[in-house]
Design an enzyme around this catalytic site. Sequence first.
Site, PDB file in Angstrom:
ATOM      1  CB  ALA A  65      -0.886  -0.027   1.232  1.00  0.00           C
ATOM      2  N   GLY A 109       0.462  -4.936   0.879  1.00  0.00           N
ATOM      3  CA  GLY A 109      -0.765  -4.971   0.080  1.00  0.00           C
ATOM      4  C   GLY A 109      -0.556  -5.609  -1.285  1.00  0.00           C
ATOM      5  CD  GLU A 112      -2.199  -7.493   3.035  1.00  0.00           C
ATOM      6  OE1 GLU A 112      -2.089  -6.316   2.621  1.00  0.00           O
ATOM      7  OE2 GLU A 112      -2.444  -7.777   4.216  1.00  0.00           O
ATOM      8  CD  GLU A 132       1.876  -5.436   5.595  1.00  0.00           C
ATOM      9  OE1 GLU A 132       2.669  -6.373   5.858  1.00  0.00           O
ATOM     10  OE2 GLU A 132       1.008  -5.521   4.704  1.00  0.00           O
TER      11      GLU A 132
HETATM   12  N1  CO8 Z   1       4.584   3.169  -0.797  1.00  0.00           N
HETATM   13  C1  CO8 Z   1       4.974   4.323  -1.378  1.00  0.00           C
HETATM   14  N2  CO8 Z   1       6.096   4.436  -2.123  1.00  0.00           N
HETATM   15  C2  CO8 Z   1       6.849   3.336  -2.277  1.00  0.00           C
HETATM   16  C3  CO8 Z   1       6.507   2.098  -1.699  1.00  0.00           C
HETATM   17  C4  CO8 Z   1       5.309   2.034  -0.940  1.00  0.00           C
HETATM   18  N3  CO8 Z   1       4.878   0.873  -0.368  1.00  0.00           N
HETATM   19  N4  CO8 Z   1       7.471   1.201  -2.020  1.00  0.00           N
HETATM   20  C5  CO8 Z   1       8.382   1.861  -2.777  1.00  0.00           C
HETATM   21  N5  CO8 Z   1       8.005   3.143  -2.937  1.00  0.00           N
HETATM   22  C6  CO8 Z   1       8.705   4.179  -3.674  1.00  0.00           C
HETATM   23  C7  CO8 Z   1       9.931   4.679  -2.930  1.00  0.00           C
HETATM   24  O1  CO8 Z   1       9.575   5.641  -1.944  1.00  0.00           O
HETATM   25  C8  CO8 Z   1      10.762   5.265  -4.056  1.00  0.00           C
HETATM   26  O2  CO8 Z   1      10.222   6.520  -4.391  1.00  0.00           O
HETATM   27  P1  CO8 Z   1      11.190   7.832  -4.403  1.00  0.00           P
HETATM   28  O3  CO8 Z   1      12.188   7.533  -5.490  1.00  0.00           O
HETATM   29  O4  CO8 Z   1      10.245   8.934  -4.732  1.00  0.00           O
HETATM   30  O5  CO8 Z   1      11.818   7.897  -3.065  1.00  0.00           O
HETATM   31  C9  CO8 Z   1      10.458   4.321  -5.230  1.00  0.00           C
HETATM   32  O6  CO8 Z   1       9.223   3.647  -4.898  1.00  0.00           O
HETATM   33  C10 CO8 Z   1      11.516   3.258  -5.422  1.00  0.00           C
HETATM   34  O7  CO8 Z   1      11.685   2.592  -4.193  1.00  0.00           O
HETATM   35  P2  CO8 Z   1      13.129   2.351  -3.516  1.00  0.00           P
HETATM   36  O8  CO8 Z   1      14.054   3.453  -3.887  1.00  0.00           O
HETATM   37  O9  CO8 Z   1      12.899   2.098  -2.055  1.00  0.00           O
HETATM   38  O10 CO8 Z   1      13.569   1.027  -4.284  1.00  0.00           O
HETATM   39  P3  CO8 Z   1      14.568  -0.094  -3.757  1.00  0.00           P
HETATM   40  O11 CO8 Z   1      14.828  -0.973  -4.918  1.00  0.00           O
HETATM   41  O12 CO8 Z   1      15.721   0.528  -3.057  1.00  0.00           O
HETATM   42  O13 CO8 Z   1      13.738  -0.915  -2.621  1.00  0.00           O
HETATM   43  C11 CO8 Z   1      11.796  -2.032  -1.753  1.00  0.00           C
HETATM   44  C12 CO8 Z   1      12.624  -1.653  -2.996  1.00  0.00           C
HETATM   45  C13 CO8 Z   1      12.590  -3.032  -0.890  1.00  0.00           C
HETATM   46  C14 CO8 Z   1      10.525  -2.697  -2.231  1.00  0.00           C
HETATM   47  C15 CO8 Z   1      11.505  -0.768  -0.918  1.00  0.00           C
HETATM   48  O14 CO8 Z   1      10.962   0.214  -1.790  1.00  0.00           O
HETATM   49  C16 CO8 Z   1      10.518  -0.973   0.184  1.00  0.00           C
HETATM   50  O15 CO8 Z   1      10.859  -1.516   1.211  1.00  0.00           O
HETATM   51  N6  CO8 Z   1       9.238  -0.552  -0.006  1.00  0.00           N
HETATM   52  C17 CO8 Z   1       8.225  -0.592   1.008  1.00  0.00           C
HETATM   53  C18 CO8 Z   1       7.721  -2.008   1.218  1.00  0.00           C
HETATM   54  C19 CO8 Z   1       6.662  -2.032   2.305  1.00  0.00           C
HETATM   55  O16 CO8 Z   1       6.909  -1.715   3.448  1.00  0.00           O
HETATM   56  N7  CO8 Z   1       5.442  -2.441   1.952  1.00  0.00           N
HETATM   57  C20 CO8 Z   1       4.324  -2.501   2.862  1.00  0.00           C
HETATM   58  C21 CO8 Z   1       3.549  -1.240   2.839  1.00  0.00           C
HETATM   59  S1  CO8 Z   1       2.220  -1.177   4.027  1.00  0.00           S
HETATM   60  C22 CO8 Z   1       1.003  -2.136   3.346  1.00  0.00           C
HETATM   61  O17 CO8 Z   1       1.148  -2.662   2.276  1.00  0.00           O
HETATM   62  C23 CO8 Z   1      -0.244  -2.273   4.119  1.00  0.00           C
HETATM   63  C24 CO8 Z   1      -1.311  -3.046   3.334  1.00  0.00           C
HETATM   64  C25 CO8 Z   1      -2.656  -2.998   3.998  1.00  0.00           C
HETATM   65  C26 CO8 Z   1      -3.422  -1.729   3.673  1.00  0.00           C
HETATM   66  C27 CO8 Z   1      -4.883  -1.869   3.848  1.00  0.00           C
HETATM   67  C28 CO8 Z   1      -5.405  -1.355   5.137  1.00  0.00           C
HETATM   68  C29 CO8 Z   1      -6.827  -1.711   5.430  1.00  0.00           C
END
Ligand code: CO8
Length: 258
Positions: A65, A109, A112, A132
Site C-alpha cells: 500500500a 498490500g 495481499e 508491515e
Molecule cells: N509506498 C509508497 N512508495 C513506495 C513504496 C510504498 N509501499 N514502495 C516503494 N516506494 C517508492 C519509494 O519511496 C521510491 O520513491 P522515491 O524515489 O520517490 O523515493 C520508489 O518507490 C523506489 O523505491 P526504492 O528506492 O525504495 O527502491 P529499492 O529498490 O531501493 O527498494 C523495496 C525496494 C525493498 C521494495 C523498498 O521500496 C521498500 O521496502 N518498499 C516498502 C515495502 C513495504 O513496506 N510495503 C508494505 C507497505 S504497508 C502495506 O502494504 C499495508 C497493506 C494494507 C493496507 C490496507 C489497510 C486496510
Amino acid sequence: MAYETIIVEVEDHVATIKLNRPDALNALNSELLRELGTALAEADRNDKVRAIIITGSPKAFAAGADIKEMSEKSYVDMYMSDYFGPEGGAIVSTRKPIIAAVAGYALGGGCELAMMCDFIIAADTAKFGQPEINLGVIPGLGGTQRLTRFIGKSKAMDMVLTGRFMGAEEAERSGLVSRVVPAKSLLEEARSAAEKISEKSMISLLAAKEQVNNAYETTLAQGLLSERRAFHALFNTEDQNEGMSAFMEKRSAQFRDR
Ligand code: CO8
C-alpha cells in the site's frame, strides 16, 4: 475507459490489467485500487472477456500500500473511510477467473492483492513479504488471514512477525504460488493459462471458482454438499451435454455458455 494508474488490454478472450505506477514500484494508493475495481467490474461485464490477468512490472508486482498516502492519516480517517475495505471487496467479488502474474516485489498490500486473485504464477524473480511490522503496523488486506490459510501458521507468523521476504521457490514449496516460471516468459505462461481457461464453459468456471472459494468459508460437510449440489445443477446445462458428448465422440468440446 482511460485510467491513470493501470493499463488494461483485452486481447482475444483475456483482459490483462497492468499496475502502472512505476515511480512508486506500483504502490497501491486509493486511486489505483478504485481503478482496479472498475476495470475488474468492466471485465466481468464484458462478454468477450473469459479470464483476467493482473500483473505489474519486472521489478515490482506491487511494493505494498502507498505509505506516502497513509502516513499522515489518523485512526478516525482510517476507520471512517473504511480504508481499502470497499476496494478489497470489489476485487474479491469479481466472478471471472483472475490470475496474478507476479515478478519482483509483491509486498504488504501487493502480496495481499496477489492472494486475492484465484491463483498466482510467479516469475523466478518474485519476492513475497508482509513487512508491515517494520512500519509499526500489521497487514490489513488479508495478510494475517489469507497468508495463514495458504502457507500455514508457522510460516505465516515467521513472515508477518519478522517481515522477511520469501523467494519464488520457497513460495511454490509453501503453496503460496501455483507455479514458478522464468521471468522472461511470465506473461506468456500467464496468457497460456488464461487462454486454456477461456476455452471452458463460463458456467462451470464460475461454479468451480465459487466452490473452491467456499472451502475457506464453511465446514467440510457443508462444502462437500454445496459442491455436490453445484455439480448436480450443471446437468441442467447444454455445456454439460456438449462436454460429455464430445468426450465420447473423441472430439474437442465447443462450449456455448448455455
Ligand atoms: N509506498 C509508497 N512508495 C513506495 C513504496 C510504498 N509501499 N514502495 C516503494 N516506494 C517508492 C519509494 O519511496 C521510491 O520513491 P522515491 O524515489 O520517490 O523515493 C520508489 O518507490 C523506489 O523505491 P526504492 O528506492 O525504495 O527502491 P529499492 O529498490 O531501493 O527498494 C523495496 C525496494 C525493498 C521494495 C523498498 O521500496 C521498500 O521496502 N518498499 C516498502 C515495502 C513495504 O513496506 N510495503 C508494505 C507497505 S504497508 C502495506 O502494504 C499495508 C497493506 C494494507 C493496507 C490496507 C489497510 C486496510
